[in-house]
Design an enzyme around this catalytic site. Structure first.
Site, mmCIF file in Angstrom:
data_model
loop_
_atom_site.group_PDB
_atom_site.id
_atom_site.type_symbol
_atom_site.label_atom_id
_atom_site.label_comp_id
_atom_site.label_asym_id
_atom_site.label_seq_id
_atom_site.Cartn_x
_atom_site.Cartn_y
_atom_site.Cartn_z
ATOM 1 N N ASP A 37 0.824 -1.205 0.000
ATOM 2 C CA ASP A 37 0.000 0.000 0.000
ATOM 3 C C ASP A 37 0.860 1.258 0.000
ATOM 4 O O ASP A 37 1.931 1.282 0.608
ATOM 5 C CB ASP A 37 -0.894 -0.021 1.250
ATOM 6 C CG ASP A 37 -2.029 0.978 1.171
ATOM 7 O OD1 ASP A 37 -2.347 1.440 0.061
ATOM 8 O OD2 ASP A 37 -2.599 1.302 2.228
ATOM 9 N N HIS A 54 3.343 3.512 -8.887
ATOM 10 C CA HIS A 54 3.121 2.101 -9.223
ATOM 11 C C HIS A 54 4.372 1.502 -9.884
ATOM 12 O O HIS A 54 4.719 0.343 -9.631
ATOM 13 C CB HIS A 54 1.921 1.959 -10.151
ATOM 14 C CG HIS A 54 0.620 2.329 -9.506
ATOM 15 N ND1 HIS A 54 0.201 1.778 -8.309
ATOM 16 C CD2 HIS A 54 -0.364 3.197 -9.894
ATOM 17 C CE1 HIS A 54 -0.982 2.290 -7.983
ATOM 18 N NE2 HIS A 54 -1.340 3.144 -8.926
ATOM 19 N N LEU A 148 10.287 -21.008 -4.570
ATOM 20 C CA LEU A 148 9.403 -20.015 -3.968
ATOM 21 C C LEU A 148 8.084 -20.012 -4.728
ATOM 22 O O LEU A 148 8.083 -19.918 -5.961
ATOM 23 C CB LEU A 148 10.033 -18.613 -4.019
ATOM 24 C CG LEU A 148 9.135 -17.449 -3.575
ATOM 25 C CD1 LEU A 148 8.805 -17.555 -2.090
ATOM 26 C CD2 LEU A 148 9.801 -16.098 -3.861
#
Length: 262
Positions: A37, A54, A148
């Protein structure tokens, strides 16, 4: 170069708490979830267009993924785009989707080489068709990886995910495929979109907000939370390791008197 040495090179001194954390593998959480966020506010604070936030947020995500891989985290789930984010301005959403598609294309070979498996949760059919195709292609290329498990929550909402699970189970009950005694927590979990991963051990949220925002509501019952005022684009390797060092000191009892060993 190890994380410790790279951290030392970049910062001069390695925080002893982080150092001890890295030396003790049992303190590494199996599954970390992150609410990324603050991209827009990071940009606005610098008098930049929100889309620049972004862009920088994608770079932060890449650095966090690399760090997670290097220290042995098995599952990493990133809240990329909420189902409620569709309420944002059209031009911002369009630019974000294009940027994300380009980022996937540019980095998919690195995902393959590093042993990272890409998965998604959420209503991905809401995404632009070109992005859907890129996601499917990248997931396909990485499907045999296992070092992962990187899960991207896209057009995701936990309440909708729970409702979808309830509907699916109700249909099975209605058709007599199951009976009520079959429905327990394990059975319900198997009908969530997150069925392939264990519940998160540690959930991080950046930018100073202190709420889950419809993210992994069922899965986070016993998750340890960590909130930081840092905007996501500034949340990099050092602060990620500091957060993990704090996790390592916590006592997880799961309702018991004594802490459960990790």
């Amino acid at each position: 170069m190890t994380i410790e040495n790279e951290h030392q090179k970049n910062n001069g001194v390695v925080n002893t708490e982080i150092n001890s954390y890295l030396l003790d593998a049992k303190n590494v959480p199996n599954h970390v979830a992150i609410i990324m966020d603050g991209n827009g506010r990071w940009a606005e604070k610098r008098n930049l267009p929100r889309i620049e936030g972004h862009k920088e947020g994608l770079n932060a995500a890449k650095e966090v993924v690399q760090t997670a891989l290097e220290i042995g985290i098995q599952y990493l789930t990133l809240y990329v785009f909420s189902i409620d984010n569709w309420k944002r301005p059209y031009f911002e959403i369009r630019a974000l989707m294009t940027m994300f598609q380009d980022f996937l294309l540019k980095n998919e070979n690195e995902l393959v080489e590093r042993g990272i498996k890409l998965l998604t949760i959420g209503r991905t059919t809401d995404l632009p068709k070109s992005l859907q195709n890129q996601l499917m292609a990248t997931c396909k290329k990485t499907e045999k990886n296992f070092k992962l498990i990187l899960t991207l929550a896209l057009s995701y909402g936990a309440r909708l995910d729970i409702l979808n699970a309830v509907r699916e189970i109700a249909k099975k009950a209605q058709s007599k495929e199951i009976n009520l005694n079959d429905i327990d927590e394990k059975f319900f979990k198997a009908h969530l979109s997150t069925h392939f991963s264990p519940d998160p051990d540690f959930l991080i949220r950046t930018s100073g907000e202190m709420r889950l925002s419809n993210f992994l509501l069922w899965e986070s019952s016993y998750t340890e939370f960590y909130f930081t005022n840092t905007f996501w684009p500034d949340f990099r390797r050092e602060e990620f390791l500091e957060a993990l060092a704090i996790f390592a000191k916590r006592q997880r009892r799961f309702g018991q008197i004594t802490a459960k060993k990790r």
